[in-house]
Design an enzyme around this catalytic site. Structure first.
Site, PDB file in Angstrom:
ATOM      1  N   GLU A 166       0.824  -1.215   0.000  1.00  0.00           N
ATOM      2  CA  GLU A 166       0.000   0.000   0.000  1.00  0.00           C
ATOM      3  C   GLU A 166       0.853   1.258   0.000  1.00  0.00           C
ATOM      4  O   GLU A 166       0.530   2.235  -0.673  1.00  0.00           O
ATOM      5  CB  GLU A 166      -0.958   0.006   1.196  1.00  0.00           C
ATOM      6  CG  GLU A 166      -2.094  -1.015   1.083  1.00  0.00           C
ATOM      7  CD  GLU A 166      -2.978  -0.785  -0.135  1.00  0.00           C
ATOM      8  OE1 GLU A 166      -2.976   0.334  -0.700  1.00  0.00           O
ATOM      9  OE2 GLU A 166      -3.673  -1.739  -0.523  1.00  0.00           O
ATOM     10  N   TYR A 175      -6.569   6.899   3.505  1.00  0.00           N
ATOM     11  CA  TYR A 175      -6.758   5.806   2.555  1.00  0.00           C
ATOM     12  C   TYR A 175      -6.041   4.541   3.007  1.00  0.00           C
ATOM     13  O   TYR A 175      -6.617   3.454   3.059  1.00  0.00           O
ATOM     14  CB  TYR A 175      -6.269   6.181   1.146  1.00  0.00           C
ATOM     15  CG  TYR A 175      -6.020   4.926   0.350  1.00  0.00           C
ATOM     16  CD1 TYR A 175      -7.089   4.204  -0.169  1.00  0.00           C
ATOM     17  CD2 TYR A 175      -4.736   4.384   0.243  1.00  0.00           C
ATOM     18  CE1 TYR A 175      -6.882   2.990  -0.818  1.00  0.00           C
ATOM     19  CE2 TYR A 175      -4.525   3.182  -0.399  1.00  0.00           C
ATOM     20  CZ  TYR A 175      -5.600   2.493  -0.925  1.00  0.00           C
ATOM     21  OH  TYR A 175      -5.387   1.284  -1.530  1.00  0.00           O
ATOM     22  N   ASP A 231      -9.754   5.649  -2.803  1.00  0.00           N
ATOM     23  CA  ASP A 231      -8.570   6.093  -3.539  1.00  0.00           C
ATOM     24  C   ASP A 231      -9.041   6.735  -4.838  1.00  0.00           C
ATOM     25  O   ASP A 231     -10.231   6.956  -5.037  1.00  0.00           O
ATOM     26  CB  ASP A 231      -7.626   4.924  -3.808  1.00  0.00           C
ATOM     27  CG  ASP A 231      -8.151   4.024  -4.904  1.00  0.00           C
ATOM     28  OD1 ASP A 231      -9.387   3.895  -5.014  1.00  0.00           O
ATOM     29  OD2 ASP A 231      -7.347   3.482  -5.669  1.00  0.00           O
ATOM     30  N   CYS A 270     -13.703   0.748 -15.416  1.00  0.00           N
ATOM     31  CA  CYS A 270     -14.175   2.135 -15.267  1.00  0.00           C
ATOM     32  C   CYS A 270     -12.962   3.057 -15.351  1.00  0.00           C
ATOM     33  O   CYS A 270     -12.634   3.787 -14.426  1.00  0.00           O
ATOM     34  CB  CYS A 270     -14.895   2.286 -13.928  1.00  0.00           C
ATOM     35  SG  CYS A 270     -15.883   3.785 -13.790  1.00  0.00           S
ATOM     36  N   CYS A 323     -18.104   0.442 -20.352  1.00  0.00           N
ATOM     37  CA  CYS A 323     -19.406   0.238 -19.703  1.00  0.00           C
ATOM     38  C   CYS A 323     -20.072  -1.065 -20.156  1.00  0.00           C
ATOM     39  O   CYS A 323     -20.867  -1.654 -19.416  1.00  0.00           O
ATOM     40  CB  CYS A 323     -20.322   1.423 -19.982  1.00  0.00           C
ATOM     41  SG  CYS A 323     -19.653   3.008 -19.402  1.00  0.00           S
ATOM     42  N   CYS A 342     -19.172  -3.723 -17.765  1.00  0.00           N
ATOM     43  CA  CYS A 342     -19.185  -3.341 -16.346  1.00  0.00           C
ATOM     44  C   CYS A 342     -20.288  -4.095 -15.597  1.00  0.00           C
ATOM     45  O   CYS A 342     -21.449  -4.058 -16.002  1.00  0.00           O
ATOM     46  CB  CYS A 342     -19.391  -1.844 -16.195  1.00  0.00           C
ATOM     47  SG  CYS A 342     -19.460  -1.329 -14.452  1.00  0.00           S
ATOM     48  N   CYS A 395     -25.520   2.519 -12.830  1.00  0.00           N
ATOM     49  CA  CYS A 395     -24.657   3.689 -12.994  1.00  0.00           C
ATOM     50  C   CYS A 395     -25.432   4.888 -13.556  1.00  0.00           C
ATOM     51  O   CYS A 395     -25.878   4.881 -14.705  1.00  0.00           O
ATOM     52  CB  CYS A 395     -23.486   3.344 -13.906  1.00  0.00           C
ATOM     53  SG  CYS A 395     -22.317   4.705 -14.097  1.00  0.00           S
TER      54      CYS A 395
END
Length: 368
Positions: free
Chosen positions: A56, A138, A156, A208, A215, A218, A224
């Site tokens: 991270e 985060y 994030d 995305c 899309c 997705c 959405c």
DNA sequence: TAAGCGTGGCG
DNA sequence: TCGCCAAGCTT
């Protein structure tokens, strides 16, 4: 914001928020990226908090492709947090060279030592993690969720993009951050929060995307709002950035010795500011605020090299001239003489690694 | 709060 | 080519 009222946890009825998490987790079970620091969903293995934390920190503002070799090398050399805590600062900084944002490396060392001093175990709560050096909102949420299975709201840049589109948030970033966090909270499930967070990030990275979101493939396209309104590709809006100034400076290649004994003078950068604490060539005081003065650090027979290096930082662009001289026995700046043949091991940040390469290309043998 | 802080890849 | 962008944190 509109999202919170729409989402006000119709979670139990199988609609809205709960449905999004279920669809995303099902998608993640089949499409999770295989990454060196990741435990595959459903494998039953428990993640190592040290590896989660290390990944991270490395991944802050840094791409998966750039991190992968560094993560491999760090975990090979320092398999546990105790190993890392025991390593000399300069070894860790040199191993970090090239990855950028060097404050992360200094915080990494400080954090490892704090954890070891506290018994060698990472805190398992967001609050405890947040108190560690280099761990912000985060990262604390991500570690709590991924390493410890706690429900945490992980936001994030991927999540910001996905959520901005999901709820058609038109407010530009960063002003929309509070709204985005509230919306993310509303769709974060109680269970599998770590997988959910990683699913959101994978979705942002692979589906995305910033440009030309996919899309059609997705898993949550039906939920959405931006897609429904035909504005997915132009979200999230962002407030314009300030222009980057252009700066000039000079780096100095000071050499002594012949043949295999050739050495170049390296200095350590100040503990604060640009490239803090990193090894570097001596330079003339350039900064984000102004140009260098072009004055060499010692009197010598200086030669201006043909090569120059242009390097883009986040907040300015630097064009650095190169000057070279033989050390004639007089005073030199405080530093260390480094074998030219091992310059690649000095842990120079990219700017100075390129400067060194330019100097060697222009001034290959040092004697003229 | 906004600015400071790296680097490499992409279209 | 060049501006944008990436699993942000600190002060």
């Amino acid at each position: 914001m509109k999202a919170s009222s729409e989402m006000t946890l119709s979670d139990k009825d199988g609609g809205g928020a709960g449905a999004i998490a279920r669809l995303l987790l099902r998608w993640y079970d089949d499409h999770a990226r295989s990454l060196p620091w990741r435990i595959a969903p459903g494998s039953g293995e428990s993640p190592d908090p040290y590896r989660v934390w290390l990944s991270e920190i490395m991944l802050q503002q840094t791409t998966v492709a750039a991190v992968a070799p560094y993560f491999a090398e760090f975990t090979r050399r320092w398999p546990t947090v105790a190993d890392l805590a025991a390593a000399p600062d300069e070894d860790v900084l040199a191993a970090w060279a090239g990855l950028g944002y060097y404050a992360r490396a200094r915080n990494l060392i400080a954090c490892a030592r704090e954890v070891v001093a506290a018994g060698g175990v990472f805190p398992d709560t967001e609050e405890g993690l947040r108190a560690l050096p280099g761990v912000g909102a985060y990262t604390a949420a991500a570690i709590a969720a991924i390493a410890f299975g706690r429900r945490a709201v992980v936001v994030d840049a991927n999540v910001e993009r996905v959520v901005s589109r999901l709820f058609a948030i038109r407010t530009p970033l960063p002003a929309s951050k509070p709204e985005i966090r509230t919306a993310t909270d509303a769709i974060t499930p109680e269970d599998r929060a770590g997988d959910f967070a990683q699913a959101m990030m994978d979705l942002g990275a692979r589906v995305c995307t910033v440009r030309e979101p996919a899309c059609l493939i997705c898993p949550i396209a039906n939920h959405c709002d931006a897609r429904e309104q035909g504005i997915a590709a132009i979200l999230p809006a962002k407030t314009p950035k300030k222009p980057r100034p252009e700066r000039t400076g000079t780096a100095f290649w000071i050499e002594r010795g012949e043949g295999d004994a050739r050495e170049v003078l390296l200095v350590s950068r100040p503990a604060k500011g640009m490239l803090a604490g990193m090894r570097a060539l001596p330079s003339d005081g350039w900064s984000a605020r102004g140009d260098g003065d072009g004055v060499p650090p010692v009197n010598a027979h200086w030669q201006v090299l043909e090569a120059s290096v242009t390097h883009g930082f986040t907040h300015f662009t630097l064009t650095m001239q190169l000057m070279a001289a033989r050390h004639d026995g007089g005073d030199v700046p405080e530093g260390e003489w480094w074998p030219v043949a091992r310059i690649g091991d000095a842990g120079l940040p990219t700017l100075f690694a390129r400067a060194a390469a330019g100097a060697l290309a222009c001034w290959p043998d040092g004697d003229d």
